[in-house]
Design a protein around this motif. Structure first.
Motif, PDB file in Angstrom:
ATOM      1  N   ARG A   3       0.829  -1.210   0.000  1.00 39.34           N
ATOM      2  CA  ARG A   3       0.000   0.000   0.000  1.00 39.34           C
ATOM      3  C   ARG A   3       0.860   1.255   0.000  1.00 39.34           C
ATOM      4  O   ARG A   3       0.539   2.233  -0.666  1.00 39.34           O
ATOM      5  N   LYS A   4       1.940   1.205   0.749  1.00 39.52           N
ATOM      6  CA  LYS A   4       2.831   2.361   0.821  1.00 39.52           C
ATOM      7  C   LYS A   4       3.418   2.665  -0.556  1.00 39.52           C
ATOM      8  O   LYS A   4       3.492   3.829  -0.964  1.00 39.52           O
ATOM      9  N   GLU A   5       3.811   1.651  -1.286  1.00 39.10           N
ATOM     10  CA  GLU A   5       4.364   1.846  -2.629  1.00 39.10           C
ATOM     11  C   GLU A   5       3.297   2.381  -3.585  1.00 39.10           C
ATOM     12  O   GLU A   5       3.574   3.254  -4.413  1.00 39.10           O
ATOM     13  N   GLU A  10       0.973   7.075  -6.591  1.00 33.27           N
ATOM     14  CA  GLU A  10      -0.132   7.997  -6.814  1.00 33.27           C
ATOM     15  C   GLU A  10       0.289   9.435  -6.555  1.00 33.27           C
ATOM     16  O   GLU A  10      -0.125  10.338  -7.272  1.00 33.27           O
ATOM     17  N   ARG A  11       1.098   9.661  -5.560  1.00 34.93           N
ATOM     18  CA  ARG A  11       1.560  11.017  -5.262  1.00 34.93           C
ATOM     19  C   ARG A  11       2.515  11.534  -6.332  1.00 34.93           C
ATOM     20  O   ARG A  11       2.584  12.721  -6.576  1.00 34.93           O
ATOM     21  N   ASN A  12       3.252  10.639  -6.938  1.00 38.43           N
ATOM     22  CA  ASN A  12       4.245  11.044  -7.918  1.00 38.43           C
ATOM     23  C   ASN A  12       3.700  11.099  -9.342  1.00 38.43           C
ATOM     24  O   ASN A  12       4.465  11.303 -10.273  1.00 38.43           O
ATOM     25  N   VAL A  18      -1.065  17.817 -12.308  1.00 37.06           N
ATOM     26  CA  VAL A  18      -1.258  18.975 -13.183  1.00 37.06           C
ATOM     27  C   VAL A  18      -2.741  19.161 -13.483  1.00 37.06           C
ATOM     28  O   VAL A  18      -3.251  20.288 -13.454  1.00 37.06           O
ATOM     29  N   LEU A  19      -3.450  18.084 -13.766  1.00 42.08           N
ATOM     30  CA  LEU A  19      -4.890  18.182 -14.001  1.00 42.08           C
ATOM     31  C   LEU A  19      -5.628  18.685 -12.770  1.00 42.08           C
ATOM     32  O   LEU A  19      -6.578  19.465 -12.877  1.00 42.08           O
TER      33      LEU A  19
END
Length: 62
Positions: A3-5, A10-12, A18-19
């Motif tokens: 989950r951490k990965e 998702e954060r990166n 940008v959207l």
């Protein structure tokens, strides 16, 4: 994949971020881009005007 990965991926996700910024600061941007006239014959058009302009916009952001 943990989950951490997954959260890190998702954060990166730059495109998603940008959207999110565009939708926050320029909520009508895609409506405005769709209102741009296209002089091409209608039978040759297969993409929305906002799609083409968005690709062009991201092409300049290096």
């Amino acid at each position: 994949m943990t989950r951490k990965e997954k959260r890190s991926l998702e954060r990166n996700n730059m495109f998603k971020e940008v959207l999110r910024v565009i939708n926050h600061y320029f909520p009508d941007l895609f409506k405005i881009m769709n209102s741009v006239d296209d002089s091409s014959h209608q039978s040759y058009i297969s993409y929305k005007q906002s799609d083409l302009l968005t690709v062009k916009l991201f092409g300049y952001s290096k």
